[in-house]
Design a protein around this motif. Structure first.
Motif, PDB file in Angstrom:
ATOM      1  N   ARG A 116       0.803  -1.198  -0.003  1.00 28.13           N
ATOM      2  CA  ARG A 116       0.146  -0.023   0.116  1.00 28.13           C
ATOM      3  C   ARG A 116       1.158   1.308   0.052  1.00 28.13           C
ATOM      4  NH1 ARG A 116      -5.072  -0.164   2.210  1.00 28.13           N
ATOM      5  NH2 ARG A 116      -5.998  -2.146   2.180  1.00 28.13           N
ATOM      6  N   LYS A 117       1.999   1.181  -0.121  1.00 25.38           N
ATOM      7  CA  LYS A 117       3.057   2.142  -0.197  1.00 25.38           C
ATOM      8  C   LYS A 117       3.169   3.106   0.940  1.00 25.38           C
ATOM      9  CE  LYS A 117       3.298   2.510  -5.069  1.00 25.38           C
ATOM     10  NZ  LYS A 117       2.782   2.944  -6.317  1.00 25.38           N
ATOM     11  N   ALA A 118       2.915   2.398   2.340  1.00 24.73           N
ATOM     12  CA  ALA A 118       2.648   2.769   3.477  1.00 24.73           C
ATOM     13  C   ALA A 118       4.150   3.475   4.044  1.00 24.73           C
ATOM     14  CB  ALA A 118       2.094   2.203   4.464  1.00 24.73           C
ATOM     15  N   PRO A 119       4.374   4.587   4.380  1.00 20.79           N
ATOM     16  CA  PRO A 119       5.623   4.989   5.036  1.00 20.79           C
ATOM     17  C   PRO A 119       6.121   3.854   6.187  1.00 20.79           C
ATOM     18  CG  PRO A 119       4.207   6.500   5.706  1.00 20.79           C
ATOM     19  CD  PRO A 119       3.307   5.642   4.706  1.00 20.79           C
ATOM     20  N   LYS A 172       2.575  10.439  11.827  1.00 19.89           N
ATOM     21  CA  LYS A 172       2.193  10.848  10.454  1.00 19.89           C
ATOM     22  C   LYS A 172       0.814  10.296  10.184  1.00 19.89           C
ATOM     23  CE  LYS A 172       6.787  10.336   8.547  1.00 19.89           C
ATOM     24  NZ  LYS A 172       7.476   9.262   7.724  1.00 19.89           N
ATOM     25  N   ILE A 173      -0.228  11.258  10.008  1.00 21.19           N
ATOM     26  CA  ILE A 173      -1.400  10.787   9.707  1.00 21.19           C
ATOM     27  C   ILE A 173      -1.939  11.611   8.571  1.00 21.19           C
ATOM     28  CG2 ILE A 173      -2.063  10.330  12.041  1.00 21.19           C
ATOM     29  CD1 ILE A 173      -3.925  12.641  12.112  1.00 21.19           C
ATOM     30  N   VAL A 174      -2.935  11.201   7.733  1.00 23.58           N
ATOM     31  CA  VAL A 174      -3.470  11.757   6.752  1.00 23.58           C
ATOM     32  C   VAL A 174      -4.462  12.981   7.268  1.00 23.58           C
ATOM     33  CG1 VAL A 174      -4.857  11.747   4.517  1.00 23.58           C
ATOM     34  CG2 VAL A 174      -3.247   9.648   5.168  1.00 23.58           C
ATOM     35  N   TYR A 175      -4.305  14.086   6.565  1.00 23.30           N
ATOM     36  CA  TYR A 175      -5.245  15.487   6.955  1.00 23.30           C
ATOM     37  C   TYR A 175      -6.272  15.149   5.980  1.00 23.30           C
ATOM     38  CZ  TYR A 175      -6.084  20.118   8.501  1.00 23.30           C
ATOM     39  OH  TYR A 175      -6.733  21.182   8.907  1.00 23.30           O
ATOM     40  N   VAL A 176      -7.644  14.888   6.356  1.00 26.85           N
ATOM     41  CA  VAL A 176      -8.520  15.002   5.556  1.00 26.85           C
ATOM     42  C   VAL A 176      -9.611  16.119   6.173  1.00 26.85           C
ATOM     43  CG1 VAL A 176     -10.596  13.525   4.858  1.00 26.85           C
ATOM     44  CG2 VAL A 176      -8.400  12.694   5.022  1.00 26.85           C
TER      45      VAL A 176
ATOM     46  N   SER B 172      -8.586   1.055  -3.966  1.00 28.77           N
ATOM     47  CA  SER B 172      -7.712   0.739  -2.829  1.00 28.77           C
ATOM     48  C   SER B 172      -6.979   1.713  -2.204  1.00 28.77           C
ATOM     49  CB  SER B 172      -6.805  -0.476  -3.182  1.00 28.77           C
ATOM     50  OG  SER B 172      -6.184  -0.831  -2.161  1.00 28.77           O
ATOM     51  N   LEU B 173      -7.542   2.306  -0.835  1.00 30.74           N
ATOM     52  CA  LEU B 173      -6.786   3.467  -0.363  1.00 30.74           C
ATOM     53  C   LEU B 173      -5.526   3.137   0.431  1.00 30.74           C
ATOM     54  CD1 LEU B 173     -10.233   4.493   0.888  1.00 30.74           C
ATOM     55  CD2 LEU B 173      -8.842   5.973  -0.481  1.00 30.74           C
ATOM     56  N   ARG B 174      -4.608   3.918   0.038  1.00 34.53           N
ATOM     57  CA  ARG B 174      -3.162   3.749   0.649  1.00 34.53           C
ATOM     58  C   ARG B 174      -2.929   4.653   1.811  1.00 34.53           C
ATOM     59  NH1 ARG B 174      -0.083   6.214  -4.081  1.00 34.53           N
ATOM     60  NH2 ARG B 174      -1.726   7.399  -3.766  1.00 34.53           N
ATOM     61  N   PRO B 175      -2.582   4.340   2.982  1.00 37.11           N
ATOM     62  CA  PRO B 175      -2.325   5.365   3.976  1.00 37.11           C
ATOM     63  C   PRO B 175      -0.890   5.848   3.947  1.00 37.11           C
ATOM     64  CG  PRO B 175      -1.834   2.742   4.709  1.00 37.11           C
ATOM     65  CD  PRO B 175      -2.073   2.886   3.136  1.00 37.11           C
ATOM     66  N   ASN B 176      -0.731   6.533   2.654  1.00 35.10           N
ATOM     67  CA  ASN B 176       0.735   7.419   2.679  1.00 35.10           C
ATOM     68  C   ASN B 176       0.359   8.694   2.228  1.00 35.10           C
ATOM     69  OD1 ASN B 176       3.100   7.958   2.065  1.00 35.10           O
ATOM     70  ND2 ASN B 176       3.542   6.715   0.536  1.00 35.10           N
ATOM     71  N   PRO B 177       0.499   9.767   3.447  1.00 38.64           N
ATOM     72  CA  PRO B 177       0.109  10.902   3.145  1.00 38.64           C
ATOM     73  C   PRO B 177       1.008  11.704   2.228  1.00 38.64           C
ATOM     74  CG  PRO B 177       1.012  10.551   5.551  1.00 38.64           C
ATOM     75  CD  PRO B 177       0.819   9.139   4.704  1.00 38.64           C
ATOM     76  N   THR B 189      -5.334   7.995  -1.307  1.00 40.62           N
ATOM     77  CA  THR B 189      -4.969   8.277   0.065  1.00 40.62           C
ATOM     78  C   THR B 189      -5.994   7.995   1.134  1.00 40.62           C
ATOM     79  OG1 THR B 189      -2.708   9.234  -0.526  1.00 40.62           O
ATOM     80  CG2 THR B 189      -3.286   9.199   1.653  1.00 40.62           C
ATOM     81  N   GLY B 190      -6.040   7.307   2.092  1.00 40.36           N
ATOM     82  CA  GLY B 190      -6.923   7.383   2.970  1.00 40.36           C
ATOM     83  C   GLY B 190      -6.131   7.216   4.662  1.00 40.36           C
ATOM     84  N   THR B 191      -6.953   7.355   5.477  1.00 39.20           N
ATOM     85  CA  THR B 191      -6.309   6.863   6.700  1.00 39.20           C
ATOM     86  C   THR B 191      -6.183   5.177   6.990  1.00 39.20           C
ATOM     87  OG1 THR B 191      -8.259   7.095   7.849  1.00 39.20           O
ATOM     88  CG2 THR B 191      -6.963   9.166   8.010  1.00 39.20           C
ATOM     89  N   GLY B 206     -11.938  10.224   6.553  1.00 43.05           N
ATOM     90  CA  GLY B 206     -10.695   9.634   6.360  1.00 43.05           C
ATOM     91  C   GLY B 206     -10.563   8.441   5.978  1.00 43.05           C
ATOM     92  N   GLY B 209     -10.557   8.372   2.369  1.00 41.47           N
ATOM     93  CA  GLY B 209      -9.774   9.430   1.714  1.00 41.47           C
ATOM     94  C   GLY B 209     -10.583  10.634   1.217  1.00 41.47           C
TER      95      GLY B 209
END
Lengths: 177, 385
Positions: A116-119, A172-176, B172-177, B189-191, B206, B209
């Motif tokens: 998922r290309k997560a950091p 690190k979180i996504v800002y939505v 498919s949501l990726r958790p990568n900001p 991108t999603g949480t 979130g 996404g």
């Protein structure tokens, strides 16, 4: 990561480090304490999951997984807490198995995060690899109790320190919006 | 909805509602400032932090998990971005704790929307702008709640984008900001999935996404609360409804028409521009700002300057203490306090404490919430209290 979660991670990390040191210093009975702590932790987590299911998650799409997870944890907790009378070798095999399964799950989580290309996926992947290696080495030295206990303690030390270190990570979180 | 709709889109809607270029800019700036007004921003100019209308990622990440912190988060997000639809809705077999969360689900045309719009009638243009942001978000953010809740806001693998040719592809949501969304390749991108009920990852949309914010998106998914009933989200249609409702609301606030009615849309005013607006909504891009800007400028014949936040803040910061409330940001702060106060009060009176405890000023005074004295003073000036 919330402040509360950071504090819990640090406490868990310190407890695991103390248990690892205790096991190195007292190889004859340290493992019984570890088993008891593991059993109680599983029991608390199981009760939490079941309460969450009956109060909230039963109304949620896919919420039944919370029920199954709670029941499996409860089963494992009861099983773990009944192992105290077994010969030491069986108990150690069980603890090593728990370690190995934790490692495999972390490996899988790391690979999923990578897809998922997560950091920072590599942290989960490498720690999983380390746990699996520890479980593997313990199995090889199963006939030599002293070496096996030492290897297992090193694994626990790593787990405890890892918990403490990860509690200081910047979130690190996504800002939505 | 992002800067494109909240700033440039709101500007054009204000022009169509009959506002001048200058007034439309004031409305648009205020509508967009809702997405920028965080506690650190307010702190930097010595403004009351209770007027915050949004939160920074780090503020949310470091929020404690106690009830007071949860209420702070919910008060901000539910008041401005996820306005609850029905505070008294019923669902069989659900306990009080679940229902408190369920009743915060955002949808358009709720009673609180009427309160949001009517309470700013006769108030500043900044109050109008803020209300337009809230109104627009009820369309974009529908089916999610402005409280961290897994049992309400979670999504799962059953998530499909409906492409313009009618075909579908799994999302498919990726958790990568760090990686931007790519609408062409279908990368979003999603949480992260979080098992903890009140994790901030489970706040609002979130887990879906930015999909609800893109005007061109059509998709179907299973909301966690919907009892396995699939929801089909048609953003171009929803955004058009939001646009037409904003024009209707702004005309009402200007004094045209007697009452503000739910589910009423000014399609007549929009009719001559419908194709142009639909083309903007349908364009597959993550930011429609350029198109909205061009459309707004074609309507007013004036250039729409970009929103200069430092100037907005500086004017407030430099104003003497007794003149701060007369600056655009001062008026925005009063509007934000009024909105937060109203929504918290309505939710509390419905028996729900997820936004905090609220009491009427005439009975309670401000009981330590000094920032609200400013609001009380302003309301008293208007003779309401």
């Amino acid at each position: 990561m919330s402040v509360g979660k950071r504090i819990v991670k640090i406490i868990v990390g310190v407890v695991v480090v103390v248990l690892a040191i205790l096991m190195i210093l007292q190889p004859d009975w340290g493992y019984v304490l570890i088993n008891a702590v593991l059993g109680i932790a599983l029991l608390v987590s199981a009760i939490g999951s079941l309460i969450y299911y009956f109060r909230l998650a039963r109304h949620m799409v896919g919420g039944r997984s919370t029920l199954f997870s709670g029941l499996i944890q409860l089963d494992l907790a009861v099983f773990t807490l009944t192992l105290t009378d077994l010969p030491k070798i069986f108990l150690m095999i069980y603890l090593v198995s728990v370690f190995g399964v934790t490692g495999v799950l972390r490996l899988a989580r790391g690979l999923e995060a990578r897809s998922r290309k997560a950091p920072a996926w590599y942290w989960s992947f490498l720690s999983g690899l380390f746990y699996v290696l520890i479980a593997f080495l313990c199995t090889i030295f199963i006939s030599n109790n002293a070496i096996m206990v030492t290897i297992f303690s090193v694994g626990m030390l790593f787990m405890g320190v890892g918990n403490i270190v990860s509690s200081f990570y910047r979130s690190k979180i996504v800002y939505v919006q | 909805m992002n800067k494109d709709f909240h700033y440039f889109g709101t500007y054009s809607a204000a022009i169509l509602a009959g506002h001048s270029h200058e007034d439309a800019l004031r409305i648009a700036r205020s509508a967009f400032f809702v997405d920028l007004c965080t506690q650190p921003v307010l702190n930097s100019v010595g403004a009351p932090i209770e007027a915050a209308t949004t939160m920074l990622a780090m503020e949310m990440a470091d929020a404690r998990s106690d009830i007071i912190s949860q209420q702070d988060v919910t008060r901000t997000w539910a008041s401005f971005h996820f306005l609850p639809y029905d505070l008294y809705s019923e669902r069989k077999g659900c306990g009080k704790k679940y229902m408190q969360k369920y009743r915060l689900i955002c949808k358009p045309n709720g009673d609180l929307l009427v309160d949001t719009v009517t309470q700013v009638k006769g108030k500043s243009l900044e109050a109008t702008g803020l209300a337009m942001h809230v109104l627009a978000d009820t369309w974009a953010h529908q089916n999610f709640a402005g409280t961290p809740s897994r049992v309400i806001n979670d999504t799962n693998y059953h998530f499909f984008e409906i492409l313009p040719d009618g075909s579908e592809r799994r999302i498919s949501l990726r958790p990568n900001p760090a990686s931007p969304d790519d609408l062409i390749k279908g990368l979003f991108t999603g949480t992260m999935r979080q098992g903890k009920e009140t994790s901030v990852m489970n706040l609002g949309h979130g887990r879906a996404g930015h999909l609800p914010d893109y005007s061109c998106m059509r998709y179907r998914y299973l909301p966690a609360w919907a009892d396995y009933e699939e929801v089909i989200k048609d953003n171009p249609s929803d955004f058009m409804h939001a646009y037409c409702q904003m024009i209707y609301a702004m005309k009402y606030l200007k004094g045209e028409g007697g009452t503000f009615e739910k589910a009423t849309y000014d399609t007549e005013t929009v009719a001559p521009y419908k194709e142009k607006i639909e083309a903007i909504f349908e364009k597959r891009q993550t930011d429609d700002s350029e198109d909205w800007k061009a459309f707004g400028e074609s309507l007013s014949g004036q250039e729409i300057p970009d929103f200069d936040t430092p100037d907005y803040l500086e004017e407030y910061h430099k104003a003497p203490e007794d003149k701060k409330d007369d600056t655009p940001m001062g008026r925005f702060i009063l509007a934000a306090l009024a909105q937060k106060s109203m929504v918290t009060n309505r939710v509390y009176k419905s028996g729900n404490i997820l936004l905090g405890i609220s009491g009427d000023y005439k009975d309670w005074g401000t009981k330590g919430i000094r920032a609200y004295l400013k609001l009380a003073k302003e309301v008293r000036k208007g003779g309401v209290i």
